[in-house]
Design an enzyme around this catalytic site. Structure first.
Site, PDB file in Angstrom:
ATOM      1  N   PHE A  24       0.288  -1.456   0.223  1.00 28.73           N
ATOM      2  CA  PHE A  24       0.277  -0.038  -0.033  1.00 28.73           C
ATOM      3  C   PHE A  24       0.730   1.780   0.306  1.00 28.73           C
ATOM      4  CE2 PHE A  24      -1.945  -3.423   2.197  1.00 28.73           C
ATOM      5  CZ  PHE A  24      -2.981  -3.918   1.598  1.00 28.73           C
ATOM      6  N   GLY A  54       5.888  -3.691  10.353  1.00 30.15           N
ATOM      7  CA  GLY A  54       4.934  -4.420  10.005  1.00 30.15           C
ATOM      8  C   GLY A  54       5.565  -4.831   8.519  1.00 30.15           C
ATOM      9  N   ASP A  79       6.714  -8.800  11.599  1.00 30.43           N
ATOM     10  CA  ASP A  79       5.347  -9.648  11.325  1.00 30.43           C
ATOM     11  C   ASP A  79       4.916 -11.104  11.764  1.00 30.43           C
ATOM     12  OD1 ASP A  79       2.874  -9.400  10.013  1.00 30.43           O
ATOM     13  OD2 ASP A  79       3.379  -7.698   8.435  1.00 30.43           O
ATOM     14  N   GLY A  83      -1.337 -10.353   9.068  1.00 22.83           N
ATOM     15  CA  GLY A  83      -2.414  -9.286   8.795  1.00 22.83           C
ATOM     16  C   GLY A  83      -3.355  -8.028   9.568  1.00 22.83           C
ATOM     17  N   ASP A 149       5.394   0.717  11.152  1.00 25.05           N
ATOM     18  CA  ASP A 149       3.703   0.674   9.517  1.00 25.05           C
ATOM     19  C   ASP A 149       3.240  -1.071   9.789  1.00 25.05           C
ATOM     20  OD1 ASP A 149       2.738   1.749   7.690  1.00 25.05           O
ATOM     21  OD2 ASP A 149       4.301   0.766   5.532  1.00 25.05           O
ATOM     22  N   HIS A 152      -2.954  -0.591  12.347  1.00 21.64           N
ATOM     23  CA  HIS A 152      -3.670   0.997  12.670  1.00 21.64           C
ATOM     24  C   HIS A 152      -5.112   0.951  13.729  1.00 21.64           C
ATOM     25  CE1 HIS A 152      -0.550   1.732   9.325  1.00 21.64           C
ATOM     26  NE2 HIS A 152      -1.053   2.687   8.530  1.00 21.64           N
ATOM     27  N   HIS A 177       5.044   5.791   8.950  1.00 20.25           N
ATOM     28  CA  HIS A 177       4.227   5.521   7.467  1.00 20.25           C
ATOM     29  C   HIS A 177       2.373   6.111   7.964  1.00 20.25           C
ATOM     30  CE1 HIS A 177       2.913   4.070   3.915  1.00 20.25           C
ATOM     31  NE2 HIS A 177       3.242   5.363   3.761  1.00 20.25           N
ATOM     32  N   ASP A 178       2.215   6.177   7.224  1.00 21.99           N
ATOM     33  CA  ASP A 178       0.953   6.971   7.300  1.00 21.99           C
ATOM     34  C   ASP A 178      -0.243   7.893   8.160  1.00 21.99           C
ATOM     35  OD1 ASP A 178      -0.364   5.204   5.286  1.00 21.99           O
ATOM     36  OD2 ASP A 178      -0.643   3.670   6.360  1.00 21.99           O
TER      37      ASP A 178
END
Length: 218
Positions: A24, A54, A79, A83, A149, A152, A177-178
């Protein structure tokens, strides 16, 4: 200090691998990530290590791994490969092609390994398959950068910050990030931990590229 976001020079063959990997991160932010990693790994006081929290399928890891390889450094990417919330069935980013038929659960580990194989980065990138909180319990050394990352949700983002920001060496960088200051643009948890880092007094913002924030540790 020289700019931590000088132009990216990721080779075309690795860029193709990264582009093919599910993920993404926008290309311009990935290029910025590459140049930031290269910058901090090239410093005289580098410890030769970067951390990514992540992994997903390894898109951004290609950029980090390429930068590390140039300096004989390593990248550890953490990770659980099941997911985040947004990747689960019924959510916007669920990908049925990544579901393990045996477990009936998302499993991105094999796709990540394929990405690293195709990018020829298996000797540079170390995949740590574990929840961020569990991996943080056994971690014990500083890094040139920590790139957050992961999940969230507020709980996931807070756990990533609490477990890993402390391992950034003096003069190294915390990358988040984000980060969206305007709630209309995206979720708040990455922004919240970004504010915590700034408010701690330990980190100073040195670069912004899209939703990527670069915070240098004092």
């Amino acid at each position: 200090m020289s700019s931590p976001t000088r132009p990216s020079t990721l080779p075309d063959d690795r860029r193709t691998v990264a582009d093919d990997a599910p993920g993404f991160m926008p290309a311009d932010e990935a290029d910025a990530l590459h140049s930031v990693a290269d910058h901090y790994l090239s410093q005289p006081d580098s410890v030769g290590l970067g951390i990514e929290i992540g992994t997903y399928c390894g898109k951004s890891t290609v950029y980090l791994g390429d930068a590390a390889e140039r300096h004989g450094a390593l990248v550890v990417t953490v990770d659980h490969h099941r997911g985040s919330e947004e990747h689960q069935p019924g959510w916007e980013y669920h990908d049925t092609a990544l579901v393990d038929a045996h477990a009936g659960l998302l499993d991105t580990a094999a796709r990540f390994r394929r990405t690293m194989f195709d990018a020829k980065l298996e000797q540079t990138v170390l995949g740590l398959v574990a929840p961020s909180t569990a991996a943080a319990r056994v971690w014990g050394r500083e890094a040139d950068f920590v790139f957050i990352d992961g999940g969230h949700s507020m709980e996931a983002a807070q756990n990533d910050y609490d477990g890993w920001a402390r391992w950034v060496r003096s003069g190294g960088a915390l990358l988040i990030h984000d980060v969206f200051p305007d709630p209309a643009d995206g979720g708040r948890p990455p922004y919240e931990i970004y504010r915590q880092a700034l408010d701690s007094g330990l980190f100073t913002e040195v670069a912004v590229h899209g939703s990527l924030r670069v915070l240098q540790r004092a």
